[in-house]
Structures are given as C-alpha cells and as structure tokens.
Design an enzyme around this catalytic site. Structure first.
Site, short mmCIF file in Angstrom:
data_model
loop_
_atom_site.label_atom_id
_atom_site.label_comp_id
_atom_site.label_asym_id
_atom_site.label_seq_id
_atom_site.Cartn_x
_atom_site.Cartn_y
_atom_site.Cartn_z
N SER A 23 43.65 1.02 -53.17
CA SER A 23 44.38 -0.21 -52.47
C SER A 23 44.76 -1.37 -53.37
O SER A 23 44.41 -1.47 -54.56
CB SER A 23 43.40 -1.17 -51.28
OG SER A 23 42.33 -1.73 -52.28
N LYS A 56 30.87 -7.01 -52.61
CA LYS A 56 30.32 -7.08 -51.26
C LYS A 56 30.20 -5.54 -50.84
O LYS A 56 29.54 -5.20 -49.57
CB LYS A 56 30.94 -7.85 -50.27
CG LYS A 56 32.26 -7.25 -49.88
CD LYS A 56 33.09 -8.60 -49.10
CE LYS A 56 32.60 -8.35 -47.65
NZ LYS A 56 33.62 -9.16 -46.59
N ASP A 57 30.79 -4.68 -51.22
CA ASP A 57 30.90 -3.12 -50.92
C ASP A 57 29.65 -2.54 -51.42
O ASP A 57 29.99 -1.08 -51.17
CB ASP A 57 32.48 -2.63 -51.01
CG ASP A 57 33.25 -3.33 -50.20
OD1 ASP A 57 32.93 -3.66 -49.30
OD2 ASP A 57 34.47 -3.23 -50.57
N THR A 116 39.01 -8.03 -36.66
CA THR A 116 37.74 -7.85 -37.72
C THR A 116 37.15 -6.56 -37.24
O THR A 116 36.87 -6.23 -36.17
CB THR A 116 36.94 -8.95 -37.76
OG1 THR A 116 36.10 -8.60 -38.65
CG2 THR A 116 36.26 -9.37 -36.41
N ARG A 150 29.10 -8.72 -38.96
CA ARG A 150 28.64 -9.98 -39.16
C ARG A 150 29.71 -10.76 -38.44
O ARG A 150 29.18 -11.68 -37.92
CB ARG A 150 28.55 -10.22 -40.56
CG ARG A 150 28.46 -11.57 -40.79
CD ARG A 150 28.51 -11.87 -42.53
NE ARG A 150 29.64 -11.30 -43.14
CZ ARG A 150 30.65 -12.16 -43.22
NH1 ARG A 150 30.63 -13.66 -42.67
NH2 ARG A 150 31.84 -11.74 -43.66
N ARG A 151 31.06 -10.66 -38.92
CA ARG A 151 31.82 -11.70 -38.43
C ARG A 151 32.01 -11.40 -36.65
O ARG A 151 32.32 -12.56 -36.12
CB ARG A 151 33.24 -11.19 -38.79
CG ARG A 151 33.54 -11.46 -40.43
CD ARG A 151 34.78 -11.05 -41.00
NE ARG A 151 34.58 -11.73 -42.39
CZ ARG A 151 35.40 -10.78 -43.39
NH1 ARG A 151 35.82 -9.65 -43.10
NH2 ARG A 151 35.40 -11.16 -44.61
N ARG A 159 40.73 -1.93 -39.01
CA ARG A 159 40.33 -1.15 -40.27
C ARG A 159 41.66 -1.03 -41.18
O ARG A 159 42.46 -1.41 -40.62
CB ARG A 159 39.81 0.15 -39.91
CG ARG A 159 38.59 0.32 -39.13
CD ARG A 159 37.45 0.07 -40.10
NE ARG A 159 37.67 0.20 -41.62
CZ ARG A 159 37.60 1.57 -42.15
NH1 ARG A 159 37.11 2.71 -41.35
NH2 ARG A 159 37.64 1.68 -43.35
N THR A 171 47.75 -3.09 -44.28
CA THR A 171 47.90 -2.46 -43.13
C THR A 171 47.38 -3.20 -42.10
O THR A 171 48.04 -3.39 -40.88
CB THR A 171 46.58 -1.14 -43.08
OG1 THR A 171 47.09 -0.50 -44.19
CG2 THR A 171 46.81 -0.52 -41.69
N ARG A 172 46.29 -4.17 -42.35
CA ARG A 172 45.74 -5.12 -41.23
C ARG A 172 46.94 -6.21 -41.09
O ARG A 172 47.24 -6.64 -39.88
CB ARG A 172 44.44 -5.88 -41.77
CG ARG A 172 43.49 -4.73 -41.65
CD ARG A 172 42.04 -5.55 -41.95
NE ARG A 172 41.40 -5.01 -43.01
CZ ARG A 172 40.10 -5.40 -43.49
NH1 ARG A 172 39.61 -6.39 -42.95
NH2 ARG A 172 39.65 -5.01 -44.43
N CYS A 213 26.24 -1.92 -45.70
CA CYS A 213 27.27 -2.87 -45.43
C CYS A 213 27.33 -3.20 -43.68
O CYS A 213 28.07 -3.97 -43.40
CB CYS A 213 28.43 -2.11 -45.68
SG CYS A 213 28.38 -1.67 -47.46
N1 LIG Z 1 35.65 -3.86 -47.48
C1 LIG Z 1 35.94 -5.06 -47.01
C2 LIG Z 1 36.30 -6.03 -48.27
N2 LIG Z 1 35.68 -5.79 -49.47
C3 LIG Z 1 36.00 -6.84 -50.35
C4 LIG Z 1 36.93 -7.74 -49.50
C5 LIG Z 1 37.64 -8.94 -50.00
C6 LIG Z 1 37.29 -9.48 -51.42
C7 LIG Z 1 35.92 -10.16 -51.54
O1 LIG Z 1 35.09 -10.41 -50.64
O2 LIG Z 1 35.18 -9.88 -52.58
C8 LIG Z 1 36.98 -7.26 -48.25
C9 LIG Z 1 38.11 -7.30 -47.29
C10 LIG Z 1 37.44 -8.69 -46.29
O3 LIG Z 1 36.08 -8.87 -46.35
O4 LIG Z 1 38.14 -9.45 -45.94
#
Ligand SMILES: NCc1[nH]cc(CCC(=O)O)c1CC(=O)O
Length: 315
Positions: A12, A80-81, A123, A127-128, A145, A150-151, A240
């Site tokens: 991406s 975060k992933d 979203t 969590r959100r 997604r 894309t979003r 996640c």
């Molecule tokens: N897989 C979602 C993801 N993983 C990292 C980011 C953004 C960059 C970050 O938080 O470091 C995002 C998109 C989002 O949450 O808007």
C-alpha cells in the site's frame, strides 16, 4: 561496505511511505537498502471486516515468512498492526518516533457537523465503532475496508459522509487538508502502537547488524511507551480485533511512563479505563498491572461476550 539491507513491506502507499522512511534513515547511516513488496491477507481479503477474517496477523504473517526464509532482512509494519505476541524466532528490533496519535475525521465537506443526526462515518475498526456509539450516538457507521486511497475513493463516491482514520496515515499520505476534526485522545483513546512504525527481524540476524539497525531506527521514548502498551495488549490477550485501547506517554523530566488503557463494549455502553504510571524501568509491569485492573473491573466479561457473539455468528 556492508551488504544491502532487504526491507520487506506491504504494497500500500502508506506501507511504502513507511518503508522508504526506513530506507532513508538506513542510507543516512551508510547502509545500502532494497525494498521488497510482499502482499498480505489483509491486503487482498477486502469483503469482510478484520474481525471476520479471523486469522491473527492479517497484515504481518506473510512478511514474517519472508524473515524466516531469508527473503528479507527486516519487515516494516505499522506498529498497531503487529500482534500482541510475535513468534519466538522473531523480534521487534525498533520502534520509530511516533507521529501524533489521534484519530481524526476526514471529509470532503469543509463544514462537517459531527453532531448532525444520521451522520454516516466510515470505519471497520471495532474500537472506533464502539467509541463512536458512546461519544457520537447521533452518528452511524459503515464498513470501510481497503487502503487509504480506496477508502477516500469510496468517500468521494458518497458511500459515507466522513472517514475516521489515524492522523498518522492521513498525514503521511498528505491528506491533512481533508481533516475536519481531531478526536480527543482522552476519549477516542488510540489503538496500541498507533502512529509508530515497527521494525521486525529474525532473532538469528547477525548481532552487529541488529545493533546497527537498532541504533539507526529506534526512538527510545517511543520504544518505552510501546513496551507498556504492548504488555497491556498481551495481558488483555487481544489481537487487532478487540475494542481495547492504550496510550502511554513519557514524562521525561520525572523519568516515568504514564499508561491510559482500557476496553469498551461493542455497544459502547461499558467503558472501562485505568490510568497508572511507573518508572521507565518498569513499563512491562505497568502494562500488565493496568490490563489486570481493567479485566478485573468488567473487562473479562466484555471479552467473554465478544467471544460468544463471534462464535455464534461463525456457527
Ligand atoms: N491497518 C490499519 C492501519 N494501520 C496503521 C494505520 C495508520 C498509521 C498508524 O496508525 O501508524 C492504519 C490506518 C488507520 O488506522 O487509519
């Protein structure tokens, strides 16, 4: 001249930005680099929300295979992933300096009114979704997604009025002009590791090279905070896709780390949070302590309810 460092990344635009950021830092340290794109499950399975994909590490597993086979030397992830626990033969070598941590609301409507009844926010984050039910009950959510571009295309097509995204991704992609609201991190507490870039490698990577990479890439204050947040997530036994949240901050003057962690029920009705601090040398214990408090004060029941609901929907 030491050998070329092969940097593994998803394909991406955001992932590539992060990989090139790592490459730039390594080149400034005198290392040659090569970027290797690896597609992950999370990149191709786009017709379901992440919690429906099930398998852990939807954005990391294939990169970790590349580390094991020697196809790549390091893997670059959005922190975060990265799963709360990673395989024994791999390690998280560095966390790069954290970007502003907030969630933000992005829209093409300059006069977006967050309080408007019936506002549709895109979203796919559990969590959100839960936090929006609690703090913006006038709004509804729609699945969003796919990668950022894309979003944004779906947003432009009118599939939703606005998107809720991490500031870090929006900023790195130069979409700051579409930010209409910065959500307060005291209520819309971010996901563990939000805003930081994590560098993963095989434990068997040459020690001198590991030390060189760590020195060039790691941001000590961010690393400390993420160690607290990740210890919290590990204790929550969360992947996640549970609606947990955690944000650690360093009080450099006092030499302490403050951790705000918690769990919100899917319907937003229960919001269990805990704030504690500790000496910088005790961040793992801090994360564990905060998680145990949240679990004991109703968090365990929230997780059980989520597991039951998912088992029922999978049946
Ligand atoms: N897989 C979602 C993801 N993983 C990292 C980011 C953004 C960059 C970050 O938080 O470091 C995002 C998109 C989002 O949450 O808007």
């Amino acid at each position: 001249m030491s050998r070329t460092i092969r940097i593994g990344t998803r394909g991406s635009k955001l992932a590539l930005w992060q990989a090139h950021h790592v490459a730039d830092c390594l080149q400034q340290a005198g290392l040659a680099t090569e970027i290797v794109i690896i597609t992950t499950k999370g990149d191709v399975v786009l017709d379901r929300s992440l919690d429906k994909i099930g398998a852990k590490g939807v954005f990391t597993e294939e990169l970790e295979v590349g580390l094991r086979t020697g196809h790549i030397d390091i893997a670059v992830h959005s922190a975060k992933d990265v799963q709360s626990s990673i395989p024994e033969d791999l390690e998280l070598l560095a966390f790069m300096e954290r970007e502003q941590v907030n969630d933000v609301v992005v829209s093409f409507h300059a006069d977006l009114d967050l309080q408007r009844p019936g506002l549709v926010l895109g979203t796919s984050s559990t969590r959100r979704k839960a936090m929006l039910k609690r703090f913006l009950p006038n709004a509804t959510t729609a699945e969003a997604r796919g990668n950022l571009q894309t979003r944004l295309r779906k947003l432009e097509e009118g599939q939703y009025d606005a998107l809720v995204l991490a500031y870090a991704g929006v900023h790195r992609m130069n979409y700051d002009g579409l930010i209409r609201h910065v959500l307060p991190e005291t209520r819309f507490v971010p996901a563990t590791g939000q805003g930081s870039v994590a560098i993963e490698c095989a434990r068997s990577l040459e020690p001198t090279l590991k030390a060189e990479l760590h020195h060039a890439l790691d941001h000590p204050a961010t690393h400390l905070c993420l160690a607290a947040e990740r210890a919290f997530l590990r204790t929550m036994e969360g992947g996640c896709s549970i609606p947990s949240f955690a944000l650690a901050t360093l009080d450099a003057a006092a030499g302490t780390v403050h951790l705000h962690g918690g769990l919100i029920s899917l319907d937003g009705e229960q919001f269990i949070e805990e704030m504690q601090h500790a000496e910088a040398s005790q961040v793992e214990a801090l994360g564990i302590r905060v998680a145990e408090s949240v679990l004991a004060r109703g968090g365990q029941q929230i997780l059980e309810t989520i597991r039951l609901q998912r088992n029922e929907s999978a049946a």
